[in-house]
Design a protein around this motif. Structure first.
Motif, PDB file in Angstrom:
ATOM      1  N   TYR A  92     -47.627 113.415  -9.743  1.00  0.00           N
ATOM      2  CA  TYR A  92     -48.508 113.680  -9.361  1.00  0.00           C
ATOM      3  C   TYR A  92     -48.544 114.103  -7.695  1.00  0.00           C
ATOM      4  O   TYR A  92     -47.415 115.170  -7.246  1.00  0.00           O
ATOM      5  CB  TYR A  92     -50.217 114.127  -9.228  1.00  0.00           C
ATOM      6  N   LEU A  96     -46.118 117.090  -5.753  1.00  0.00           N
ATOM      7  CA  LEU A  96     -47.385 118.080  -5.571  1.00  0.00           C
ATOM      8  C   LEU A  96     -47.522 119.796  -5.070  1.00  0.00           C
ATOM      9  O   LEU A  96     -48.392 119.938  -5.158  1.00  0.00           O
ATOM     10  CB  LEU A  96     -47.933 116.840  -4.582  1.00  0.00           C
ATOM     11  N   ASP A  97     -46.439 119.968  -4.123  1.00  0.00           N
ATOM     12  CA  ASP A  97     -45.772 121.073  -3.619  1.00  0.00           C
ATOM     13  C   ASP A  97     -45.777 122.123  -4.596  1.00  0.00           C
ATOM     14  O   ASP A  97     -46.574 122.893  -4.620  1.00  0.00           O
ATOM     15  CB  ASP A  97     -44.965 120.708  -2.962  1.00  0.00           C
ATOM     16  N   ASN A 100     -49.652 122.529  -6.926  1.00  0.00           N
ATOM     17  CA  ASN A 100     -50.567 123.180  -6.123  1.00  0.00           C
ATOM     18  C   ASN A 100     -50.170 124.762  -5.667  1.00  0.00           C
ATOM     19  O   ASN A 100     -50.966 125.688  -6.138  1.00  0.00           O
ATOM     20  CB  ASN A 100     -51.044 123.048  -4.837  1.00  0.00           C
ATOM     21  N   GLU A 101     -48.644 125.403  -6.380  1.00  0.00           N
ATOM     22  CA  GLU A 101     -48.606 126.275  -5.515  1.00  0.00           C
ATOM     23  C   GLU A 101     -48.488 126.980  -7.385  1.00  0.00           C
ATOM     24  O   GLU A 101     -49.024 128.316  -7.623  1.00  0.00           O
ATOM     25  CB  GLU A 101     -46.800 126.552  -5.998  1.00  0.00           C
ATOM     26  N   LEU A 103     -51.011 125.739  -9.698  1.00  0.00           N
ATOM     27  CA  LEU A 103     -52.261 126.052  -9.457  1.00  0.00           C
ATOM     28  C   LEU A 103     -53.072 127.454  -8.749  1.00  0.00           C
ATOM     29  O   LEU A 103     -54.243 128.059  -9.486  1.00  0.00           O
ATOM     30  CB  LEU A 103     -53.376 124.840  -8.565  1.00  0.00           C
ATOM     31  N   ASP A 104     -52.352 127.660  -7.662  1.00  0.00           N
ATOM     32  CA  ASP A 104     -52.690 129.249  -7.092  1.00  0.00           C
ATOM     33  C   ASP A 104     -52.688 129.899  -8.006  1.00  0.00           C
ATOM     34  O   ASP A 104     -53.180 131.172  -7.756  1.00  0.00           O
ATOM     35  CB  ASP A 104     -52.367 129.160  -5.531  1.00  0.00           C
ATOM     36  N   ASP A 109     -57.350 125.860  -8.824  1.00  0.00           N
ATOM     37  CA  ASP A 109     -58.051 125.116  -7.517  1.00  0.00           C
ATOM     38  C   ASP A 109     -56.974 123.388  -7.483  1.00  0.00           C
ATOM     39  O   ASP A 109     -56.836 123.088  -7.901  1.00  0.00           O
ATOM     40  CB  ASP A 109     -59.474 124.133  -7.599  1.00  0.00           C
ATOM     41  N   ARG A 110     -56.697 123.707  -5.672  1.00  0.00           N
ATOM     42  CA  ARG A 110     -55.330 122.760  -5.568  1.00  0.00           C
ATOM     43  C   ARG A 110     -55.956 121.071  -5.276  1.00  0.00           C
ATOM     44  O   ARG A 110     -57.618 121.543  -5.153  1.00  0.00           O
ATOM     45  CB  ARG A 110     -55.519 122.837  -4.113  1.00  0.00           C
ATOM     46  N   LEU A 111     -55.440 120.686  -5.559  1.00  0.00           N
ATOM     47  CA  LEU A 111     -56.101 119.311  -6.366  1.00  0.00           C
ATOM     48  C   LEU A 111     -56.395 118.817  -4.017  1.00  0.00           C
ATOM     49  O   LEU A 111     -55.407 119.053  -3.118  1.00  0.00           O
ATOM     50  CB  LEU A 111     -54.896 117.714  -6.469  1.00  0.00           C
ATOM     51  N   GLU A 112     -57.861 118.562  -4.469  1.00  0.00           N
ATOM     52  CA  GLU A 112     -58.320 118.084  -2.655  1.00  0.00           C
ATOM     53  C   GLU A 112     -57.063 117.155  -2.061  1.00  0.00           C
ATOM     54  O   GLU A 112     -56.828 116.531  -2.533  1.00  0.00           O
ATOM     55  CB  GLU A 112     -59.523 117.965  -3.308  1.00  0.00           C
ATOM     56  N   THR A 135     -53.837 115.063  -2.099  1.00  0.00           N
ATOM     57  CA  THR A 135     -53.239 115.708  -1.418  1.00  0.00           C
ATOM     58  C   THR A 135     -52.005 115.243  -1.337  1.00  0.00           C
ATOM     59  O   THR A 135     -51.125 115.853  -0.448  1.00  0.00           O
ATOM     60  CB  THR A 135     -54.281 115.881   0.356  1.00  0.00           C
TER      61      THR A 135
END
Length: 162
Positions: A92, A96-97, A100-101, A103-104, A109-112, A135
């Motif tokens: 992850y 990570l970037d 999250n992209e 997921l969008d 939902d982005r990882l918090e 994050t």
């Protein structure tokens, strides 16, 4: 002397090399033709063509990250879910970037900017569990199991070296 015998003498794992070669040259999910199009992070779709998670693939690990968190809970409740391993949590962080992209794009939902449980116990003390930061993507070894943290399901597709 045969090539296989030489490779065995230097502890070269021919079967692992064949698996990697096959993985690199097979067509990726979704029908693409070139191995170069394989991405380590992509949207996973259910049988009806709807996004149902984020597919994360490395050479020896493949898993689907859920689109949404299950909420906050202590470890006793969290362990009822498919939690990620520490190895998956490291992945992850590396992607990570991209995660999250994806997921969008998939409506997830982005990882918090919070802590998430892993299924890996801490080597520090029996009352601790490894958690990772959603994050920043790093692991932390000192979290008491009675504290509430977030849960994001991670469904392993294979368990090689996990």
């Amino acid at each position: 002397m045969k090539k296989e015998e030489i490779l065995k003498q230097v502890n070269f794992d021919l079967n692992k090399a064949k698996q990697i070669h096959q993985w690199l040259n097979e067509a990726p999910e979704g029908g693409a033709q070139a191995a170069e199009t394989r991405k380590p992070v992509s949207i996973h779709y259910d049988e009806d063509g709807n996004p149902d998670g984020i597919l994360i693939q490395t050479l020896d690990e493949a898993f689907i990250l859920a689109l949404h968190d299950e909420g906050e809970m202590d470890y006793e409740k969290a362990k009822a879910y498919e939690l990620p391993t520490a190895k998956q949590a490291h992945i992850y962080g590396a992607y990570l970037d991209e995660i999250n992209e994806a997921l969008d794009e998939a409506g997830g939902d982005r990882l918090e900017e919070d802590w998430y449980w892993t299924k890996t116990p801490s080597a520090i003390h029996v009352t601790y569990q490894l958690v990772f930061n959603g994050t920043y993507g790093y692991l932390f070894h000192y979290y008491y199991r009675y504290i509430s943290n977030r849960v994001r399901v991670s469904l392993a597709l294979n368990t090689a070296n996990s």
